[in-house]
Design an enzyme around this catalytic site. Structure first.
Site, short mmCIF file in Angstrom:
data_model
loop_
_atom_site.label_atom_id
_atom_site.label_comp_id
_atom_site.label_asym_id
_atom_site.label_seq_id
_atom_site.Cartn_x
_atom_site.Cartn_y
_atom_site.Cartn_z
N ARG A 49 0.86 -1.18 0.00
CA ARG A 49 0.00 0.00 0.00
C ARG A 49 0.91 1.23 0.00
NH1 ARG A 49 -3.30 -3.08 -1.37
NH2 ARG A 49 -5.32 -3.57 -0.43
N HIS A 109 -1.74 -0.65 -9.74
CA HIS A 109 -2.28 -1.49 -8.66
C HIS A 109 -2.91 -2.79 -9.19
CE1 HIS A 109 -3.97 -1.44 -4.32
NE2 HIS A 109 -3.82 -2.68 -4.76
P1 NDP Z 1 -0.83 -11.00 5.49
O1 NDP Z 1 -1.85 -10.28 6.29
O2 NDP Z 1 -1.00 -12.46 5.24
O3 NDP Z 1 0.60 -10.82 6.17
C1 NDP Z 1 1.09 -9.61 6.59
C2 NDP Z 1 2.56 -9.74 6.95
O4 NDP Z 1 3.05 -8.48 7.41
C3 NDP Z 1 2.78 -10.73 8.10
O5 NDP Z 1 3.99 -11.43 7.94
C4 NDP Z 1 2.89 -9.80 9.32
O6 NDP Z 1 3.64 -10.31 10.38
C5 NDP Z 1 3.59 -8.61 8.72
N1 NDP Z 1 3.32 -7.42 9.52
C6 NDP Z 1 2.13 -6.80 9.73
N2 NDP Z 1 2.30 -5.75 10.55
C7 NDP Z 1 3.60 -5.71 10.87
C8 NDP Z 1 4.39 -4.86 11.67
N3 NDP Z 1 3.86 -3.84 12.35
N4 NDP Z 1 5.70 -5.12 11.77
C9 NDP Z 1 6.26 -6.17 11.12
N5 NDP Z 1 5.57 -7.02 10.33
C10 NDP Z 1 4.27 -6.78 10.21
O7 NDP Z 1 -0.67 -10.21 4.10
P2 NDP Z 1 -0.39 -10.76 2.62
O8 NDP Z 1 0.99 -11.31 2.54
O9 NDP Z 1 -1.48 -11.63 2.17
O10 NDP Z 1 -0.51 -9.39 1.80
C11 NDP Z 1 0.28 -8.26 2.12
C12 NDP Z 1 -0.36 -7.02 1.56
O11 NDP Z 1 -0.27 -6.99 0.15
C13 NDP Z 1 -1.87 -6.89 1.80
O12 NDP Z 1 -2.15 -6.43 3.10
C14 NDP Z 1 -2.27 -5.87 0.76
O13 NDP Z 1 -2.15 -4.56 1.28
C15 NDP Z 1 -1.20 -6.04 -0.33
N6 NDP Z 1 -1.78 -6.52 -1.58
C16 NDP Z 1 -1.49 -5.84 -2.73
C17 NDP Z 1 -1.98 -6.25 -3.94
C18 NDP Z 1 -1.61 -5.54 -5.19
O14 NDP Z 1 -2.13 -5.88 -6.24
N7 NDP Z 1 -0.69 -4.61 -5.16
C19 NDP Z 1 -2.85 -7.44 -4.04
C20 NDP Z 1 -3.07 -8.10 -2.79
C21 NDP Z 1 -2.55 -7.65 -1.61
P3 NDP Z 1 3.17 -11.64 11.17
O15 NDP Z 1 3.37 -12.77 10.19
O16 NDP Z 1 4.10 -11.73 12.30
O17 NDP Z 1 1.72 -11.44 11.54
#
Ligand code: NDP
Length: 310
Positions: A225, A273
């Site tokens: 994002r 996007h």
């Molecule tokens: P998930 O919700 O499965 O995973 C999020 C990851 O980020 C986890 O490993 C989590 O840690 C980590 N995380 C979250 N907050 C923190 C923090 N404060 N500090 C450190 N690590 C953190 O997300 P996805 O992998 O499925 O997707 C990631 C993002 O990709 C989505 O949220 C979305 O915004 C974006 N996206 C973009 C698209 C595009 O077309 N550009 C399409 C689809 C998604 P932990 O494992 O420890 O919980």
């Protein structure tokens, strides 16, 4: 009363999702909001960015499915029903995302932008190829999409590091976690890939100060994002060469306004996007599985924690 699933999206085809879900959910009516006769029959909503107040008529709602992986636009709402929220994110979505990131990483690791520029000048510009193992790729966020991508990068032989909130173990990926590890992680990423969800904790995380920690001349890829990054600071770093190249799929304002300086930078690749999208053929199976699990009294999979924000 026939249990009903209501679909809403301005980006996805209702007909396609309906055709795929119907055989998986016999006995469930699948329709759009305007075709609901009895709001109390609506037990499930599958939606992407529905308008404010959308959920109010559905007092018997049992499950809200976000039609996509990113839930930032959903969890911040003040009209969320108090029911389990899940999201669509399936292996095909992970593969599509990994493909995009692999393309961008390989493009930098093989110096393709330099050859693109040289070609425009009809210049034979030999740069000796580097081994992937000599390129440090840092993946911020090791969730469903991030972990899949990190593993694919490792399979290509890159020196892959991953950062997340909680501790992780991924084959071939050097995983670290927590804020105290972030600065060192940034300082050792020749190519940084941002795959974090947008939450109260990650908004503005990649500030001017943190971007300055990246090795001089590093490459930057954002598929999560726009608001996770200080876009002005990123633009400045790209202008002065501190960051040499960027592939950006997401922006703090979308569509990116025509007057934005990023459009004109020849070291920036902009895509609108679409790094990954919800894929109906496989996503439908995941949605149906959760509805069937509810029916069996089991907990749903891929649940979102609205307080945590992802
Ligand atoms: P998930 O919700 O499965 O995973 C999020 C990851 O980020 C986890 O490993 C989590 O840690 C980590 N995380 C979250 N907050 C923190 C923090 N404060 N500090 C450190 N690590 C953190 O997300 P996805 O992998 O499925 O997707 C990631 C993002 O990709 C989505 O949220 C979305 O915004 C974006 N996206 C973009 C698209 C595009 O077309 N550009 C399409 C689809 C998604 P932990 O494992 O420890 O919980």
């Amino acid at each position: 009363m026939i249990p009903t699933l209501v679909f809403y999206s301005q980006f996805d085809s209702f007909e396609e999702w309906q055709a795929l879900l119907a055989p998986l959910l016999p006995g469930v009516r699948i329709c759009q909001a305007e075709d609901v006769d009895d709001p109390d029959s609506v037990l499930y909503v599958l939606a992407w960015k529905p308008p404010h107040g959308f959920f109010a008529p559905y007092r018997q709602l049992q499950l809200l499915v976000n039609l996509g992986a990113g839930v930032d636009s959903l969890v911040g709402r003040d009209d969320l029903p108090k029911v389990p929220i899940t999201r669509v994110s399936d292996p095909d979505m992970g593969r599509m995302m990994a493909g995009y990131v692999l393309f961008a990483v390989l493009r930098y690791a093989r110096d393709i932008p330099a050859f693109e520029r040289a070609q425009r000048q009809r210049r034979w510009h030999y740069l000796h190829p580097r081994l992937p193992s000599s390129v440090r790729v840092g993946v911020l966020g090791l969730g469903e999409l991030g972990a899949y991508t990190a593993l694919e990068l490792a399979r290509q032989g890159f020196d892959v590091r991953g950062w997340s909130r909680s501790a992780k173990q991924l084959d071939g990926v050097n995983c670290v976690n927590g804020m105290e590890q972030l600065d060192g992680f940034l300082a050792s990423s020749d190519i940084l890939v941002v795959m974090l969800p947008l939450t109260a904790q990650t908004e503005g995380l990649l500030s001017a100060e943190r971007l300055a920690l990246l090795p001089a001349g590093s490459c930057f890829i954002n598929v999560s994002r726009g608001a996770v990054v200080d876009q002005q600071a990123l633009t400045a770093a790209l202008a002065n060469g501190q960051i040499s190249e960027a592939t950006l799929d997401v922006f703090d304002r979308e569509p990116l306004p025509p007057q934005d300086p990023l459009w004109a930078m020849d070291n920036v690749l902009i895509t609108p996007h679409l790094a990954s999208v919800a894929i109906p053929a496989t996503g439908a199976a995941q949605v149906a599985e959760n509805i069937l699990r509810l029916g069996r009294g089991e907990t749903v999979l891929h649940q979102v924690d609205p307080v945590r924000g992802y």
